[in-house]
Design an enzyme around this catalytic site. Structure first.
Site, PDB file in Angstrom:
ATOM      1  N   LEU A  53     -24.840  16.931 -25.881  1.00  0.00           N
ATOM      2  CA  LEU A  53     -24.232  15.606 -25.859  1.00  0.00           C
ATOM      3  C   LEU A  53     -24.795  14.871 -24.651  1.00  0.00           C
ATOM      4  O   LEU A  53     -25.090  15.483 -23.622  1.00  0.00           O
ATOM      5  CB  LEU A  53     -22.704  15.688 -25.720  1.00  0.00           C
ATOM      6  CG  LEU A  53     -21.902  16.252 -26.890  1.00  0.00           C
ATOM      7  CD1 LEU A  53     -20.416  16.296 -26.513  1.00  0.00           C
ATOM      8  CD2 LEU A  53     -22.091  15.430 -28.157  1.00  0.00           C
ATOM      9  N   ASP A  54     -24.938  13.549 -24.761  1.00  0.00           N
ATOM     10  CA  ASP A  54     -25.336  12.751 -23.607  1.00  0.00           C
ATOM     11  C   ASP A  54     -24.343  12.986 -22.468  1.00  0.00           C
ATOM     12  O   ASP A  54     -23.156  13.242 -22.702  1.00  0.00           O
ATOM     13  CB  ASP A  54     -25.334  11.248 -23.942  1.00  0.00           C
ATOM     14  CG  ASP A  54     -26.392  10.881 -24.971  1.00  0.00           C
ATOM     15  OD1 ASP A  54     -27.305  11.686 -25.205  1.00  0.00           O
ATOM     16  OD2 ASP A  54     -26.278   9.772 -25.536  1.00  0.00           O
ATOM     17  N   LYS A  55     -24.817  12.861 -21.263  1.00  0.00           N
ATOM     18  CA  LYS A  55     -23.969  13.053 -20.087  1.00  0.00           C
ATOM     19  C   LYS A  55     -22.709  12.184 -20.151  1.00  0.00           C
ATOM     20  O   LYS A  55     -21.612  12.639 -19.817  1.00  0.00           O
ATOM     21  CB  LYS A  55     -24.760  12.712 -18.817  1.00  0.00           C
ATOM     22  CG  LYS A  55     -23.965  12.844 -17.531  1.00  0.00           C
ATOM     23  CD  LYS A  55     -24.801  12.445 -16.319  1.00  0.00           C
ATOM     24  CE  LYS A  55     -23.980  12.509 -15.040  1.00  0.00           C
ATOM     25  NZ  LYS A  55     -24.762  12.106 -13.847  1.00  0.00           N
TER      26      LYS A  55
END
Length: 238
Positions: A52-54
């Site tokens: 997942l994106d940060k």
């Protein structure tokens, strides 16, 4: 740092509700701690299945052994999982639901940023409007492919942006004063605090089959997104 909420765990994999602002896996610099780092401290052998994106919160899965890692990774690569997200976006959507079919590639100049391009990889996202707040829309989205920043760039492609998306949108924080015309700062406050200061994108659920079993795992919405939704619902009734 404490390990975030464990959604589900068995002998083969573990599913965690990742908070916004925490990396999924270590970056090249190794300066920031990641979910994988925290899991390895407790479980030692942990294998990355997907990311997942940060700035995106929500459900993320890690395998506990090589065989499970291979099996689950193949499920994701073959698009044999159902991935659902929630997002708050700017504006009202023209249609109550629809599909965005637009190929995505990395920006030729700006590293880490994606663009829609005919040269890109096939990318498909379906959206459904759950609530329309006029200034904003609360969406449920399903990713049929797993490109980097897919939902963020697809939403931008159709003329909207996810709230607090500084890469593909505008603001980094959302304030109550921008929603309420008669907002007044309390005497106790020297400056207004943002009602939201993270990307309004949450990986809500995953459906898949593994080792002969069906799994449907869900990650509860974080408190900040819940609070913002409650505020928008109150304002809509006024």
């Amino acid at each position: 740092m404490k390990l975030p909420e464990v959604i589900f765990e068995n002998d083969f994999f573990i599913a965690v509700n990742k908070p916004s602002g925490l990396l999924s896996i270590p970056d090249r610099q190794g300066k920031e701690i990641s979910i994988k780092d925290l899991l390895q401290q407790q479980y030692h052998n942990i294998y990355t299945v997907h990311r997942l994106d940060k700035d995106t919160s929500g459900i993320i899965i890690f395998a506990k052994d090589e065989a499970t890692h291979k099996q689950l990774s193949q499920l994701f690569e073959a698009r044999e999982t159902e991935k659902y997200y929630f997002a708050l976006v700017h504006g009202s959507m023209e249609n109550s639901d629809g599909s965005i079919d637009a190929p995505i590639m990395e920006h030729p100049i700006h590293k880490g940023k994606m663009i829609v391009s005919k040269k890109g990889k096939p990318s498909v996202t379906h959206y459904e409007v759950l609530e329309d707040f006029h200034l904003f829309s609360w969406l449920k989205l399903r990713m049929y492919t797993g490109r980097t920043h897919q939902i963020r760039i697809h939403i931008q492609h159709i003329g909207h942006s996810i709230v607090c998306d500084e890469l593909y949108g505008h603001e980094t924080s959302l304030f109550l004063s921008s929603l309420k015309h008669n907002y007044k700062l309390s005497k106790k406050e020297e400056a207004e605090k943002p009602i939201l200061s993270r990307l309004a994108l949450h990986a809500h659920s995953l459906k898949f089959s593994s080792n002969g079993k069906e799994y449907y795992l869900k990650a509860d919405l974080p408190k900040d997104l819940n609070a913002l939704l409650q505020q928008l619902r109150k304002l809509k009734k006024q």
